[in-house]
Design a protein around this motif. Sequence first.
Motif, mmCIF file in Angstrom:
data_model
loop_
_atom_site.group_PDB
_atom_site.id
_atom_site.type_symbol
_atom_site.label_atom_id
_atom_site.label_comp_id
_atom_site.label_asym_id
_atom_site.label_seq_id
_atom_site.Cartn_x
_atom_site.Cartn_y
_atom_site.Cartn_z
ATOM 1 N N UNK A 17 0.888 -1.105 -0.018
ATOM 2 C CA UNK A 17 0.159 -0.093 -0.098
ATOM 3 C C UNK A 17 0.957 1.191 -0.038
ATOM 4 N N UNK A 18 1.906 1.342 0.608
ATOM 5 C CA UNK A 18 2.885 2.530 1.132
ATOM 6 C C UNK A 18 3.234 2.460 -0.509
ATOM 7 N N UNK A 19 4.097 1.656 -0.943
ATOM 8 C CA UNK A 19 4.946 1.816 -2.280
ATOM 9 C C UNK A 19 3.888 2.189 -3.376
ATOM 10 N N UNK A 20 2.626 1.799 -3.471
ATOM 11 C CA UNK A 20 1.703 2.186 -4.440
ATOM 12 C C UNK A 20 1.434 3.723 -4.276
ATOM 13 N N UNK A 21 1.181 3.911 -2.804
ATOM 14 C CA UNK A 21 0.991 5.398 -2.733
ATOM 15 C C UNK A 21 2.078 6.381 -3.142
ATOM 16 N N UNK A 22 3.331 5.898 -2.987
ATOM 17 C CA UNK A 22 4.420 6.751 -3.238
ATOM 18 C C UNK A 22 4.592 6.723 -4.792
ATOM 19 N N UNK A 23 4.383 5.762 -5.551
ATOM 20 C CA UNK A 23 4.598 5.611 -6.920
ATOM 21 C C UNK A 23 3.524 6.143 -7.818
ATOM 22 N N UNK A 24 2.174 6.032 -7.195
ATOM 23 C CA UNK A 24 1.019 6.537 -8.086
ATOM 24 C C UNK A 24 0.743 7.699 -7.695
ATOM 25 N N UNK A 25 0.703 8.159 -6.560
ATOM 26 C CA UNK A 25 0.167 9.212 -5.948
ATOM 27 C C UNK A 25 1.436 10.499 -5.673
ATOM 28 N N UNK A 26 2.675 9.851 -5.458
ATOM 29 C CA UNK A 26 3.748 10.695 -5.320
ATOM 30 C C UNK A 26 3.720 11.266 -3.830
ATOM 31 N N UNK A 27 3.244 10.623 -2.935
ATOM 32 C CA UNK A 27 3.016 11.080 -1.471
ATOM 33 C C UNK A 27 4.355 10.373 -0.764
ATOM 34 N N UNK A 28 4.864 11.325 0.008
ATOM 35 C CA UNK A 28 6.351 10.822 0.811
ATOM 36 C C UNK A 28 5.639 10.074 1.711
ATOM 37 N N UNK A 29 4.577 9.986 2.364
ATOM 38 C CA UNK A 29 4.067 9.327 3.505
ATOM 39 C C UNK A 29 3.720 7.836 3.082
ATOM 40 N N UNK A 30 3.765 7.498 1.739
ATOM 41 C CA UNK A 30 3.721 6.216 1.277
ATOM 42 C C UNK A 30 5.072 5.436 1.480
ATOM 43 N N UNK A 31 6.034 6.369 1.041
ATOM 44 C CA UNK A 31 7.413 5.769 1.104
ATOM 45 C C UNK A 31 7.961 5.576 2.763
ATOM 46 N N UNK A 32 7.386 6.343 3.465
ATOM 47 C CA UNK A 32 7.863 6.097 5.039
ATOM 48 C C UNK A 32 6.991 5.142 5.440
ATOM 49 N N UNK A 33 5.595 4.918 4.865
ATOM 50 C CA UNK A 33 4.984 3.940 5.326
ATOM 51 C C UNK A 33 5.658 2.348 4.977
ATOM 52 N N UNK A 34 5.892 2.506 3.741
ATOM 53 C CA UNK A 34 6.728 1.161 3.083
ATOM 54 C C UNK A 34 7.989 0.818 4.025
ATOM 55 N N UNK A 35 8.848 1.941 3.984
ATOM 56 C CA UNK A 35 10.132 1.443 4.884
ATOM 57 C C UNK A 35 9.712 1.163 6.342
ATOM 58 N N UNK A 36 8.812 1.835 6.866
ATOM 59 C CA UNK A 36 8.609 1.412 8.328
ATOM 60 C C UNK A 36 8.015 -0.225 8.333
ATOM 61 N N UNK A 37 7.179 -0.561 7.444
ATOM 62 C CA UNK A 37 6.806 -1.869 7.376
ATOM 63 C C UNK A 37 7.810 -2.750 7.197
ATOM 64 N N UNK A 38 8.705 -2.527 6.307
ATOM 65 C CA UNK A 38 9.962 -3.420 6.006
ATOM 66 C C UNK A 38 10.837 -3.453 7.418
#
Length: 526
Positions: free
Chosen positions: A491-512
């Motif tokens: 979900x975080x990766x899709x939010x970052x790549x599709x919507x260009x939202x930094x919160x998505x990248x943060x969420x993805x890295x945090x989940x990893x």
Amino acid sequence: MKNPFSKIPFLFFLIPLIVGILLQYYLKIEYSGIAFSLTGLMAMLFSYLIREDRQFRWRWLFGAGVCLFLISIGIVSTTLRQQKSEFEYLDKIQVYTGVVTDTPQEKKKTTAYRVYLSREDKLIVCYFQRDTLDNNRLQPGDIFSFQGKIQPFQDIGDFDYTRYMYNQGFVGSAYVSRHLWQTTGETSLSLKYTALRCRQHIMDFYKSLGFNDTEYSILSALTLGYQEGLTDDIKQGFRTTGTVHVLSVSGLHVGIIYLMISFLLGFIRKGTGYYWLKPLLIIVLLWVYAFITGLPPSVIRASAMLTVFCASEIFGRKSFSLHALYIAGFFILLINPFSLFDIGFQLSFMSVLSILYLLPKISGLWRIENKYLRHIWQMSALSVVAQLATFPLCLYYFGTFPTYFFVTNLLIVPLVTLIIYAVGGIGLAKLLSLIMPDLSAYFYCLPVKILGGLVGFMTGIIRFFENLPFALVNDAKISFPDMVLIYTLITGALAFFIYKKPIGLILGLLSILLFFIVRIYHNVSI
């Protein structure tokens, strides 16, 4: 603050229904359902009695009351379903009358029939000696009587077979000995059994076209969901490459059919006065496909979800798509709450969710003018979103990780699409042969050769990737928290790549990070 349920209000109905189902399934609190119901009704009633100047402060009260009432509905519906799955096992042979509900499954020494006992209103599995059926094979809808003793299911190794069959609605099994059963000569004419007989006729038609055993078995599985003819080697090849899901007609197949029909009806332009015909025809053809596959639950679920979506298009509510999915899910769970625990339902729901929500966004990342290339790109995008939505569930339930699944699915799913198109060509040849029977051999020649070539090419791809090093990682089973973290990462990766939202990248890295912490803690604790 904007209401998050304003565009998808049925999600607000679906969540408390699921909560009620889970509470009753695991805790068995059926009598507490009365308390939930009364509290909810009182809260809704009280919300209408509040003075006008205080209504804004207490605006949440009516919603809370609806939520509690829906939890009670989930509890009640699950209680009724659990009562239907109860059975008193007698330690003696009884006489039963049953209806065959599905195509038989061939075992090593027996033939297994799924049977509905009309007098007891229960579902069981009957195991017949093979040699007793040589001259009198039962078909879906056939009514017969037998003498036997119904026994509870036994678990198979580490697999909780008892729970699996319980969730499927079956109460037990019976071994039917030679000369202890006979047909009544009657046949049930219900829609389900008629559909299964129709599927058998289509399979017989496939066989008459001269396909070899491998082509016939794969074709029957791909297009009709009949897997009994598949050898263990073929099944293992699809498992190893992560493409076994294409052998079971499900949300992915219905999604392919939906896109194929939409493509063929592309001449009906949006904005015209007769555009409503397109979604209407899609609905009809989706259910025709569901019928010829024997109306399996997975196809019914996916067809119901897409039907509501198409209905929203007829009434000019395109943004209604996710709402349509939640409406279908709500009524499916209301009718059969045990569907929530069915792997097929979970995979179908996630597949259709990804098709409705992610597919337009992923396919829109690359603008292609040529409509044929655009359709191929959409099929590839369909494979990507379907895999993203379902592979964490597959890891959780099956514990195997096909290393090359991403590449193989990019190749196999478009091939499955072409195979379905070729089957449509055979259907057209059948229609033409009825009009001009003398030329039937010529009509079938090209589509049969194309279909055989496509199936052979697909099996060649499967064999190639199956024989590559490290094609399948075993013992990759993950826990429920791991699955949640993987979905959070996606979900975080899709939010970052599709919507260009930094919160998505943060969420993805945090989940990893959390995923590795959980795994390290688990390994250390062991």
